[in-house]
Design a protein around this motif. Structure first.
Motif, PDB file in Angstrom:
ATOM      1  N   LEU A 175       0.830  -1.201   0.000  1.00  0.00           N
ATOM      2  CA  LEU A 175       0.000   0.000   0.000  1.00  0.00           C
ATOM      3  C   LEU A 175       0.865   1.253   0.000  1.00  0.00           C
ATOM      4  CD1 LEU A 175      -2.726   1.425   0.190  1.00  0.00           C
ATOM      5  CD2 LEU A 175      -2.600   1.160   2.673  1.00  0.00           C
ATOM      6  N   GLU A 176       1.957   1.222   0.759  1.00  0.00           N
ATOM      7  CA  GLU A 176       2.837   2.390   0.834  1.00  0.00           C
ATOM      8  C   GLU A 176       3.377   2.760  -0.546  1.00  0.00           C
ATOM      9  OE1 GLU A 176       7.113   3.618   2.829  1.00  0.00           O
ATOM     10  OE2 GLU A 176       5.799   2.254   3.938  1.00  0.00           O
ATOM     11  N   SER A 177       3.750   1.762  -1.345  1.00  0.00           N
ATOM     12  CA  SER A 177       4.266   2.050  -2.690  1.00  0.00           C
ATOM     13  C   SER A 177       3.179   2.659  -3.571  1.00  0.00           C
ATOM     14  CB  SER A 177       4.816   0.773  -3.332  1.00  0.00           C
ATOM     15  OG  SER A 177       3.790  -0.187  -3.521  1.00  0.00           O
ATOM     16  N   ILE A 178       1.938   2.209  -3.371  1.00  0.00           N
ATOM     17  CA  ILE A 178       0.810   2.779  -4.127  1.00  0.00           C
ATOM     18  C   ILE A 178       0.595   4.232  -3.722  1.00  0.00           C
ATOM     19  CG2 ILE A 178      -1.683   2.655  -4.503  1.00  0.00           C
ATOM     20  CD1 ILE A 178      -1.463  -0.393  -4.071  1.00  0.00           C
ATOM     21  N   VAL A 179       0.621   4.489  -2.405  1.00  0.00           N
ATOM     22  CA  VAL A 179       0.398   5.850  -1.894  1.00  0.00           C
ATOM     23  C   VAL A 179       1.506   6.797  -2.357  1.00  0.00           C
ATOM     24  CG1 VAL A 179       0.284   7.257   0.205  1.00  0.00           C
ATOM     25  CG2 VAL A 179      -0.935   5.083   0.100  1.00  0.00           C
ATOM     26  N   VAL A 180       2.752   6.319  -2.359  1.00  0.00           N
ATOM     27  CA  VAL A 180       3.874   7.150  -2.825  1.00  0.00           C
ATOM     28  C   VAL A 180       3.642   7.569  -4.274  1.00  0.00           C
ATOM     29  CG1 VAL A 180       6.322   7.107  -3.446  1.00  0.00           C
ATOM     30  CG2 VAL A 180       5.586   6.234  -1.221  1.00  0.00           C
ATOM     31  N   LYS A 181       3.190   6.624  -5.088  1.00  0.00           N
ATOM     32  CA  LYS A 181       2.905   6.923  -6.497  1.00  0.00           C
ATOM     33  C   LYS A 181       1.807   7.976  -6.621  1.00  0.00           C
ATOM     34  CE  LYS A 181       0.396   3.991  -8.667  1.00  0.00           C
ATOM     35  NZ  LYS A 181      -0.122   2.762  -9.310  1.00  0.00           N
ATOM     36  N   LEU A 182       0.763   7.858  -5.799  1.00  0.00           N
ATOM     37  CA  LEU A 182      -0.356   8.799  -5.863  1.00  0.00           C
ATOM     38  C   LEU A 182       0.039  10.175  -5.336  1.00  0.00           C
ATOM     39  CD1 LEU A 182      -3.188   6.387  -4.649  1.00  0.00           C
ATOM     40  CD2 LEU A 182      -2.848   7.267  -6.963  1.00  0.00           C
ATOM     41  N   ILE A 183       0.934  10.220  -4.347  1.00  0.00           N
ATOM     42  CA  ILE A 183       1.434  11.509  -3.845  1.00  0.00           C
ATOM     43  C   ILE A 183       2.285  12.180  -4.915  1.00  0.00           C
ATOM     44  CG2 ILE A 183       2.992  12.593  -2.175  1.00  0.00           C
ATOM     45  CD1 ILE A 183       2.056  10.504  -0.119  1.00  0.00           C
TER      46      ILE A 183
END
Length: 321
Positions: A249-257
């Motif tokens: 999830l963290e990698s997904i959130v980093v991409k969205l940020i």
């Protein structure tokens, strides 16, 4: 003479369809090329383009198919029904949506969907005559909604839209997906999405893009889930969204940020996602900096004007610049 020309065109189109059925695509396109000589007006030219598109769908060359569909629509001077009862504009638009899915152009597919009067599409004969089925259209519309829309839009444009009832009857799982999405039941929705996408794996349009589609749906869900919170645990979010782990999830959130879809920061120590808060003092400081830069630019202009006037005053009378 007009009827004879129309019959000649129809004969060539029938020959093309026969060639396509027996697997001779090249001969089919040759027959369609010959049929162009008998196009007496814009409407007959549009019908010929639709016939070309239908045969081209078997080649899976989506960019070419999209181009043919656009030509079919642009050729029509008015809304026109073909001899088989289909509307060229509606069929061309539906095929464009399919081609955009096949070419992984999701935003273009969504734009085409938004242009359509769904009630009008449902009432047409497109899905009985063309190569795109009602089940196909239900899947394209549902996946587009899950990839791009919010919960309120899904309810208004899809769940409560009677025009979609025909398509949801053909593919009931699509309506269930949208309902679970609207109810924020993301965990069960993603399980059902996996089942639907497993059905699509062998589909020549969606099959090559199944993992990419699921990734975009998850991105949209993460954005919607995180938006109301000032702070939320990544571990809890991963559990609620049926995502493998907090690290995933963290990698997904980093991409969205990074793409600015989420305005937040990740606290690695606590494992929380914190929404960015705009400090009034920061906003005031930025306004002051902006005013200073504007004032500074005006001062430079005034200085330049004064220097120009001084040079002009020192220039001998009667001399030319």
């Amino acid at each position: 003479a007009g009827n004879l020309i129309s019959e000649c065109q129809r004969a060539h189109v029938d020959l093309a369809n026969l060639c396509a059925k027996i697997g001779s695509t090249e001969e089919a396109f040759r027959a369609l090329q010959s049929a162009r000589e008998f196009c007496g007006d814009a409407n007959s030219h549009g019908e010929l383009q639709v016939s070309t598109v239908r045969i081209s769908q078997a080649t899976f060359r989506w960019m070419q198919i999209n181009t043919f569909a656009q030509r079919a629509i642009s050729a029509m001077t008015t809304r026109h029904q073909q001899s088989d009862g289909t509307d060229v504009w509606i069929e061309g638009s539906v095929i464009q949506i399919q081609a955009n899915f096949g070419d992984a152009k999701w935003q273009d597919a969504i734009k085409e969907l938004n242009k359509l009067d769904i009630g009008e599409v449902a009432a047409s004969e497109v899905f009985e005559v063309g190569n795109t089925t009602a089940k196909d259209f239900a899947i394209y519309a549902t996946l587009s909604a899950l990839m791009a829309l919010g919960r309120k839009e899904v309810r208004e444009k899809y769940i409560n839209n009677f025009g979609y009832s025909k398509f949801f009857e053909a593919m009931p799982e699509c309506l269930e997906l949208l309902k679970r999405f609207y109810d924020s039941n993301y965990s069960d929705m993603l399980v059902l999405l996996d089942n639907v996408l497993s059905f699509c794996v062998l589909d020549p349009v969606i099959g090559p893009h199944v993992s990419q589609i699921k990734g975009r749906v998850i991105d949209n869900i993460v954005v919607i889930y995180a938006t109301p919170y000032m702070a939320v645990s990544l571990e809890r979010m991963a559990k609620d969204l049926h995502i493998q782990s907090a690290d995933t999830l963290e990698s997904i959130v980093v991409k969205l940020i990074t793409s600015k879809r989420i305005s937040a920061r990740i606290d690695v120590v606590s494992g929380y996602l914190y929404k960015h808060k705009v400090d009034p003092r920061d906003a005031t400081l930025k306004n002051i900096e902006k005013m200073y830069k504007s004032f500074d630019s005006q001062v430079d202009l005034v200085k330049a004007h004064i220097m120009f006037l001084e040079e002009e005053s020192l220039r001998p009378t009667g001399s030319k610049a």
